[in-house]
Design a protein around this motif. Structure first.
Motif, PDB file in Angstrom:
ATOM      1  N   ALA A 150       0.835  -1.201   0.000  1.00 48.52           N
ATOM      2  CA  ALA A 150       0.000   0.000   0.000  1.00 48.52           C
ATOM      3  C   ALA A 150       0.871   1.253   0.000  1.00 48.52           C
ATOM      4  O   ALA A 150       2.004   1.240   0.481  1.00 48.52           O
ATOM      5  N   GLY A 151       0.344   2.334  -0.536  1.00 50.08           N
ATOM      6  CA  GLY A 151       1.065   3.607  -0.563  1.00 50.08           C
ATOM      7  C   GLY A 151       0.142   4.764  -0.232  1.00 50.08           C
ATOM      8  O   GLY A 151      -1.084   4.618  -0.218  1.00 50.08           O
ATOM      9  N   VAL A 152       0.722   5.902   0.043  1.00 49.58           N
ATOM     10  CA  VAL A 152      -0.042   7.093   0.425  1.00 49.58           C
ATOM     11  C   VAL A 152       0.615   8.330  -0.168  1.00 49.58           C
ATOM     12  O   VAL A 152       1.848   8.435  -0.193  1.00 49.58           O
ATOM     13  N   THR A 153      -0.178   9.242  -0.634  1.00 50.24           N
ATOM     14  CA  THR A 153       0.277  10.594  -0.958  1.00 50.24           C
ATOM     15  C   THR A 153      -0.509  11.560  -0.087  1.00 50.24           C
ATOM     16  O   THR A 153      -1.738  11.598  -0.147  1.00 50.24           O
ATOM     17  N   CYS A 154       0.188  12.286   0.776  1.00 46.97           N
ATOM     18  CA  CYS A 154      -0.462  13.213   1.699  1.00 46.97           C
ATOM     19  C   CYS A 154      -0.667  14.557   1.011  1.00 46.97           C
ATOM     20  O   CYS A 154       0.275  15.120   0.454  1.00 46.97           O
ATOM     21  N   ASP A 155      -1.874  15.038   1.063  1.00 44.03           N
ATOM     22  CA  ASP A 155      -2.195  16.313   0.433  1.00 44.03           C
ATOM     23  C   ASP A 155      -2.656  17.279   1.525  1.00 44.03           C
ATOM     24  O   ASP A 155      -3.818  17.305   1.919  1.00 44.03           O
ATOM     25  N   GLY A 156      -1.724  18.025   2.081  1.00 47.09           N
ATOM     26  CA  GLY A 156      -2.074  18.970   3.139  1.00 47.09           C
ATOM     27  C   GLY A 156      -1.058  20.087   3.177  1.00 47.09           C
ATOM     28  O   GLY A 156       0.100  19.919   2.834  1.00 47.09           O
ATOM     29  N   GLU A 157      -1.492  21.270   3.606  1.00 43.62           N
ATOM     30  CA  GLU A 157      -0.586  22.408   3.598  1.00 43.62           C
ATOM     31  C   GLU A 157       0.121  22.581   4.933  1.00 43.62           C
ATOM     32  O   GLU A 157       0.982  23.441   5.056  1.00 43.62           O
ATOM     33  N   PHE A 158      -0.236  21.745   5.950  1.00 45.99           N
ATOM     34  CA  PHE A 158       0.393  21.884   7.258  1.00 45.99           C
ATOM     35  C   PHE A 158       1.126  20.608   7.628  1.00 45.99           C
ATOM     36  O   PHE A 158       0.632  19.501   7.432  1.00 45.99           O
ATOM     37  N   ASP A 159       2.322  20.770   8.176  1.00 47.02           N
ATOM     38  CA  ASP A 159       3.080  19.635   8.701  1.00 47.02           C
ATOM     39  C   ASP A 159       3.920  20.147   9.865  1.00 47.02           C
ATOM     40  O   ASP A 159       4.110  21.359  10.027  1.00 47.02           O
ATOM     41  N   VAL A 160       4.414  19.226  10.692  1.00 43.79           N
ATOM     42  CA  VAL A 160       5.209  19.618  11.856  1.00 43.79           C
ATOM     43  C   VAL A 160       6.352  18.633  12.033  1.00 43.79           C
ATOM     44  O   VAL A 160       6.217  17.444  11.704  1.00 43.79           O
ATOM     45  N   ARG A 161       7.485  19.129  12.504  1.00 41.71           N
ATOM     46  CA  ARG A 161       8.641  18.280  12.777  1.00 41.71           C
ATOM     47  C   ARG A 161       9.461  18.928  13.890  1.00 41.71           C
ATOM     48  O   ARG A 161       9.240  20.098  14.250  1.00 41.71           O
ATOM     49  N   LEU A 162      10.396  18.160  14.440  1.00 40.06           N
ATOM     50  CA  LEU A 162      11.352  18.682  15.411  1.00 40.06           C
ATOM     51  C   LEU A 162      12.738  18.646  14.778  1.00 40.06           C
ATOM     52  O   LEU A 162      13.098  17.647  14.142  1.00 40.06           O
ATOM     53  N   ALA A 163      13.501  19.695  14.977  1.00 43.51           N
ATOM     54  CA  ALA A 163      14.819  19.804  14.335  1.00 43.51           C
ATOM     55  C   ALA A 163      15.849  20.265  15.366  1.00 43.51           C
ATOM     56  O   ALA A 163      15.533  20.971  16.321  1.00 43.51           O
ATOM     57  N   GLY A 164      17.100  19.831  15.142  1.00 41.12           N
ATOM     58  CA  GLY A 164      18.192  20.291  15.980  1.00 41.12           C
ATOM     59  C   GLY A 164      18.366  19.544  17.280  1.00 41.12           C
ATOM     60  O   GLY A 164      19.221  19.896  18.099  1.00 41.12           O
ATOM     61  N   GLY A 165      17.582  18.478  17.502  1.00 34.93           N
ATOM     62  CA  GLY A 165      17.692  17.688  18.720  1.00 34.93           C
ATOM     63  C   GLY A 165      18.521  16.440  18.515  1.00 34.93           C
ATOM     64  O   GLY A 165      19.124  16.224  17.459  1.00 34.93           O
ATOM     65  N   SER A 166      18.527  15.575  19.532  1.00 35.82           N
ATOM     66  CA  SER A 166      19.328  14.348  19.466  1.00 35.82           C
ATOM     67  C   SER A 166      18.682  13.283  18.604  1.00 35.82           C
ATOM     68  O   SER A 166      19.355  12.372  18.123  1.00 35.82           O
ATOM     69  N   ASP A 167      17.371  13.369  18.396  1.00 36.98           N
ATOM     70  CA  ASP A 167      16.659  12.431  17.526  1.00 36.98           C
ATOM     71  C   ASP A 167      15.406  13.120  17.015  1.00 36.98           C
ATOM     72  O   ASP A 167      15.180  14.300  17.295  1.00 36.98           O
ATOM     73  N   ARG A 168      14.583  12.381  16.275  1.00 34.18           N
ATOM     74  CA  ARG A 168      13.412  13.005  15.661  1.00 34.18           C
ATOM     75  C   ARG A 168      12.344  13.390  16.682  1.00 34.18           C
ATOM     76  O   ARG A 168      11.379  14.085  16.347  1.00 34.18           O
ATOM     77  N   CYS A 169      12.487  12.921  17.934  1.00 33.42           N
ATOM     78  CA  CYS A 169      11.501  13.197  18.977  1.00 33.42           C
ATOM     79  C   CYS A 169      11.956  14.302  19.929  1.00 33.42           C
ATOM     80  O   CYS A 169      11.416  14.435  21.034  1.00 33.42           O
ATOM     81  N   SER A 170      12.943  15.053  19.547  1.00 35.79           N
ATOM     82  CA  SER A 170      13.353  16.210  20.351  1.00 35.79           C
ATOM     83  C   SER A 170      13.901  17.283  19.427  1.00 35.79           C
ATOM     84  O   SER A 170      14.471  16.985  18.374  1.00 35.79           O
ATOM     85  N   GLY A 171      13.710  18.544  19.815  1.00 39.19           N
ATOM     86  CA  GLY A 171      14.275  19.621  19.020  1.00 39.19           C
ATOM     87  C   GLY A 171      13.394  20.843  18.939  1.00 39.19           C
ATOM     88  O   GLY A 171      12.376  20.971  19.634  1.00 39.19           O
ATOM     89  N   ARG A 172      13.793  21.733  18.084  1.00 39.95           N
ATOM     90  CA  ARG A 172      13.071  22.981  17.811  1.00 39.95           C
ATOM     91  C   ARG A 172      11.816  22.641  17.002  1.00 39.95           C
ATOM     92  O   ARG A 172      11.846  21.854  16.059  1.00 39.95           O
ATOM     93  N   VAL A 173      10.681  23.227  17.382  1.00 41.46           N
ATOM     94  CA  VAL A 173       9.425  22.962  16.669  1.00 41.46           C
ATOM     95  C   VAL A 173       9.420  23.732  15.355  1.00 41.46           C
ATOM     96  O   VAL A 173       9.596  24.959  15.341  1.00 41.46           O
ATOM     97  N   GLU A 174       9.244  22.981  14.274  1.00 42.46           N
ATOM     98  CA  GLU A 174       9.134  23.609  12.952  1.00 42.46           C
ATOM     99  C   GLU A 174       7.831  23.148  12.298  1.00 42.46           C
ATOM    100  O   GLU A 174       7.461  21.978  12.389  1.00 42.46           O
ATOM    101  N   VAL A 175       7.144  24.092  11.675  1.00 38.82           N
ATOM    102  CA  VAL A 175       5.895  23.780  10.982  1.00 38.82           C
ATOM    103  C   VAL A 175       6.015  24.199   9.516  1.00 38.82           C
ATOM    104  O   VAL A 175       6.730  25.154   9.185  1.00 38.82           O
ATOM    105  N   LYS A 176       5.337  23.437   8.676  1.00 40.28           N
ATOM    106  CA  LYS A 176       5.317  23.769   7.248  1.00 40.28           C
ATOM    107  C   LYS A 176       3.940  24.309   6.893  1.00 40.28           C
ATOM    108  O   LYS A 176       2.920  23.648   7.140  1.00 40.28           O
ATOM    109  N   TYR A 177       3.930  25.496   6.341  1.00 29.50           N
ATOM    110  CA  TYR A 177       2.686  26.132   5.920  1.00 29.50           C
ATOM    111  C   TYR A 177       2.873  26.690   4.517  1.00 29.50           C
ATOM    112  O   TYR A 177       3.858  27.379   4.233  1.00 29.50           O
TER     113      TYR A 177
END
Length: 308
Positions: free
Chosen positions: A32-59
């Motif tokens: 199965a596959g997925v293509t996400c169609d949305g203008e908002f996303d969120v991630r963490l950056a600059g931390g030790s792993d993907r579950c820590s860091g600076r909050v970044e959002v995509k708009y």
């Protein structure tokens, strides 16, 4: 996973109905596959792993940051759930994870804590802020480990004899929480379940003499993209020892045949003078009587013998 049936409100794919882990009739040309169609996303950056860091959002296709005005643990928990990093979180203000770049998309974020996405929380409006990147909000997510499982054995004897069997059961401490189980023997992996359940049984047959082992259970629960192990359960001990040698038996008086009205005393005695135990006197393979304590011998007096 196969035959996945989501309602659409689930937070994780693993919360949807499906056949069971690794239970399928497929090959990889059916992936199965997925293509996400949305203008908002969120991630963490600059931390030790993907579950820590600076909050970044995509708009609108561009990544930016979130200002730390009013930023607290409720906001951080929403972020951690949204990126599948568990329910627990610590909120950071200021330049905890180095300064970001680009637009500051959100300011004065005010989540209730139960939102599915940070975009559902109240805030000042897109790119409306009075901040600079020294005020970028940060998050440290903590994935909650399951509590130690319960462990039991059936039958539960303090000691076993060669040839007997025992079933060890690992069970979730929470009735509504399923997971995979690992059974450890003297701290080494002994056996494990291949699917997610609330209980797991393992039967050991034909126990051997001189076995003296300790068993524990560990439960693994899926969180985000990995399986989180619990702390070990309490330990149970399985000890196997040789059966005692057969006792001696004698009768007094020792006649080859008796007549009605006579009496006889039957004595059971340990084959080892220094070994005590509980005695059972059997009559035609049925229990006739037994001692009430541990002794090196046991006597039973039969009076008024009857014919036949």
């Amino acid at each position: 996973m196969d035959n996945v049936a989501c309602k659409g409100s689930e937070m994780f794919l693993s919360a949807c109905s499906f056949r069971g882990w690794e239970d399928h009739n497929c090959n990889h040309n059916e992936d199965a596959g997925v293509t996400c169609d949305g203008e908002f996303d969120v991630r963490l950056a600059g931390g030790s792993d993907r579950c820590s860091g600076r909050v970044e959002v995509k708009y609108k296709g561009q990544w930016g940051t979130v200002c730390d005005d009013s930023w607290d643990v409720r906001d951080a928990k929403v972020v951690c759930r949204e990126i599948n990093c568990g329910p627990s979180a610590t909120a950071f203000t200021g330049e905890q994870f180095d300064a970001g770049s680009g637009s500051i998309w959100m300011d004065n974020v005010d989540c209730r804590g139960n939102e599915i996405s940070l975009s559902q929380c109240a805030f000042s409006g897109w790119k409306r802020n009075n901040c600079d990147h020294t005020e970028d909000a940060g998050v440290q997510c903590t994935e909650e480990r399951p509590p130690p499982p319960n462990i039991s054995m059936t039958p539960d004897y303090p000691v076993y004899v060669p040839g007997e069997s025992v079933t060890i059961t690992c069970a979730s401490s929470r009735r509504d929480t399923a997971g995979r189980f690992q059974m450890r023997k003297d701290s080494n992996l002994f056996t494990s379940s291949t699917e997610s359940h609330t209980t797991f049984n393992h039967r050991i047959t034909d126990l051997r003499a001189e076995v003296d082992n300790t068993y524990t259970c560990v439960m693994l629960v899926q969180a985000s993209a990995r399986w989180l192990p619990s702390a070990p359960s309490r330990a149970i001990h399985i000890r196997v020892t040789e059966r005692p040698p057969p006792p001696t038996i004698s009768k007094t008086t020792d006649y080859p045949v008796y007549v009605p009205g006579e009496s006889v005393t039957i004595t059971c005695a340990s084959s080892h003078r220094d070994t005590a135990g509980i005695f059972q006197l059997m009559k035609d393979s049925n229990l006739l009587t037994s001692s009430t304590g541990s002794h090196t011998n046991f006597t039973h007096h039969i009076t008024d013998l009857r014919a036949d």
